[in-house]
Design a protein around this motif. Structure first.
Motif, short mmCIF file in Angstrom:
data_model
loop_
_atom_site.label_atom_id
_atom_site.label_comp_id
_atom_site.label_asym_id
_atom_site.label_seq_id
_atom_site.Cartn_x
_atom_site.Cartn_y
_atom_site.Cartn_z
N VAL A 103 110.20 -89.48 28.88
CA VAL A 103 108.83 -89.92 28.63
C VAL A 103 107.88 -88.75 28.85
CG1 VAL A 103 106.96 -91.43 29.46
CG2 VAL A 103 109.29 -92.34 29.18
N GLY A 104 107.00 -88.54 27.89
CA GLY A 104 106.02 -87.45 27.97
C GLY A 104 106.44 -86.20 27.23
N ASP A 105 107.73 -86.08 26.87
CA ASP A 105 108.16 -84.93 26.08
C ASP A 105 107.37 -84.89 24.77
OD1 ASP A 105 110.02 -84.26 28.01
OD2 ASP A 105 111.78 -84.70 26.77
N GLN A 106 107.06 -83.69 24.31
CA GLN A 106 106.29 -83.49 23.09
C GLN A 106 107.24 -83.31 21.91
OE1 GLN A 106 102.60 -83.58 23.39
NE2 GLN A 106 103.67 -84.60 25.06
N VAL A 107 106.86 -83.90 20.77
CA VAL A 107 107.75 -83.94 19.61
C VAL A 107 106.98 -83.50 18.36
CG1 VAL A 107 109.23 -85.41 18.20
CG2 VAL A 107 108.98 -85.89 20.66
N LEU A 108 107.46 -82.44 17.72
CA LEU A 108 106.92 -82.03 16.43
C LEU A 108 107.54 -82.92 15.36
CD1 LEU A 108 107.17 -78.17 16.85
CD2 LEU A 108 105.09 -79.56 16.93
N LYS A 133 108.57 -64.93 15.19
CA LYS A 133 108.64 -65.63 16.47
C LYS A 133 109.42 -66.94 16.37
CE LYS A 133 104.57 -63.58 18.53
NZ LYS A 133 103.30 -63.81 19.19
N LEU A 134 109.80 -67.32 15.16
CA LEU A 134 110.49 -68.60 14.97
C LEU A 134 111.90 -68.44 14.40
CD1 LEU A 134 107.50 -70.71 13.60
CD2 LEU A 134 108.36 -70.57 15.95
N THR A 135 112.44 -67.24 14.43
CA THR A 135 113.77 -67.00 13.84
C THR A 135 114.89 -67.76 14.54
OG1 THR A 135 114.06 -65.01 15.17
CG2 THR A 135 113.14 -64.72 12.95
N SER A 160 108.24 -71.73 24.14
CA SER A 160 107.53 -70.61 23.50
C SER A 160 107.37 -70.85 22.01
CB SER A 160 108.25 -69.29 23.77
OG SER A 160 109.58 -69.34 23.28
N ALA A 161 108.39 -71.38 21.35
CA ALA A 161 108.30 -71.67 19.92
C ALA A 161 107.33 -72.83 19.68
CB ALA A 161 109.68 -72.01 19.36
N PHE A 162 107.41 -73.86 20.53
CA PHE A 162 106.51 -75.00 20.41
C PHE A 162 105.05 -74.52 20.53
CE2 PHE A 162 103.91 -78.33 22.26
CZ PHE A 162 104.19 -79.42 21.45
N ASP A 163 104.77 -73.74 21.58
CA ASP A 163 103.41 -73.24 21.79
C ASP A 163 102.94 -72.39 20.61
OD1 ASP A 163 103.32 -74.53 24.25
OD2 ASP A 163 103.75 -72.71 25.41
N HIS A 164 103.84 -71.56 20.08
CA HIS A 164 103.49 -70.70 18.94
C HIS A 164 103.17 -71.56 17.71
CE1 HIS A 164 103.42 -67.22 16.35
NE2 HIS A 164 104.28 -67.83 15.55
N LYS A 201 99.77 -73.23 18.19
CA LYS A 201 98.72 -72.22 18.03
C LYS A 201 98.54 -71.86 16.55
CE LYS A 201 97.33 -67.65 19.57
NZ LYS A 201 97.75 -66.43 20.24
N SER A 202 99.65 -71.79 15.81
CA SER A 202 99.60 -71.40 14.39
C SER A 202 98.90 -72.43 13.53
CB SER A 202 101.02 -71.23 13.85
OG SER A 202 101.69 -70.18 14.50
N ILE A 203 98.96 -73.69 13.90
CA ILE A 203 98.38 -74.73 13.04
C ILE A 203 97.12 -75.36 13.61
CG2 ILE A 203 100.45 -75.29 11.76
CD1 ILE A 203 101.17 -77.39 13.63
N SER A 204 96.69 -74.89 14.76
CA SER A 204 95.47 -75.45 15.35
C SER A 204 94.25 -74.65 14.93
CB SER A 204 95.56 -75.45 16.87
OG SER A 204 96.60 -76.32 17.28
#
Length: 135
Positions: free
Chosen positions: A43-48, A105-107, A125-129, A132-135
């Motif tokens: 619970v609380g985990d973030q999901v793309l 950064k996403l390879t 780190s990938a999630f944060d990137h 940041k890329s789409i915000s």
């Protein structure tokens, strides 16, 4: 907290559908590795949220609102599980597969290595990137 990516065909169940429903039981996963990832979700985990098929893009953010429980559609009792996901935010712009592939950064993103897997972990780190890329 952990970070995840889930994939869905927008014609089957789009991020807009998730926003309309507010939350959903994420069930029907019939891959052992994906099932194991569902079991790790907290619970609380973030999901793309990734639209597969024609769109091929990360389009929104969800959150795990209920941890793994037996999938009610598992008629053969094979140990399949589901989680509950809640909509958090549709992104103003999406991050498509070509952009992901071209981002150094996403390879290491599992999406590029296990493209058929519908549930996968994402490094912070990938999630944060990505955020940041789409915000």
């Amino acid at each position: 907290m952990n970070y995840w990516l889930v994939k869905s065909e927008p014609g089957e169940y789009s991020y807009q559908d998730l926003e309309n429903d507010k939350d959903i039981v994420w069930d029907g996963i019939r891959n052992y590795q994906a099932r194991n990832y569902l079991k790790e979700m907290k619970v609380g985990d973030q999901v793309l949220y990734y639209h597969s098929g024609k769109d091929k893009a990360i389009v929104g953010l969800a959150e795990v609102s209920e941890e793994a429980f037996p999938d009610k559609n598992d008629k053969e009792n094979k140990g399949w599980v589901a989680v509950r996901l809640a909509a958090k935010k549709a992104f103003d712009q999406s991050l498509n597969l070509e952009q992901i592939k071209n981002d150094p950064k996403l390879t290491e993103l599992p999406l590029l290595k296990q493209s058929r897997l519908s549930v996968m972990p994402i490094e912070k780190s990938a999630f944060d990137h990505i955020i940041k890329s789409i915000s």
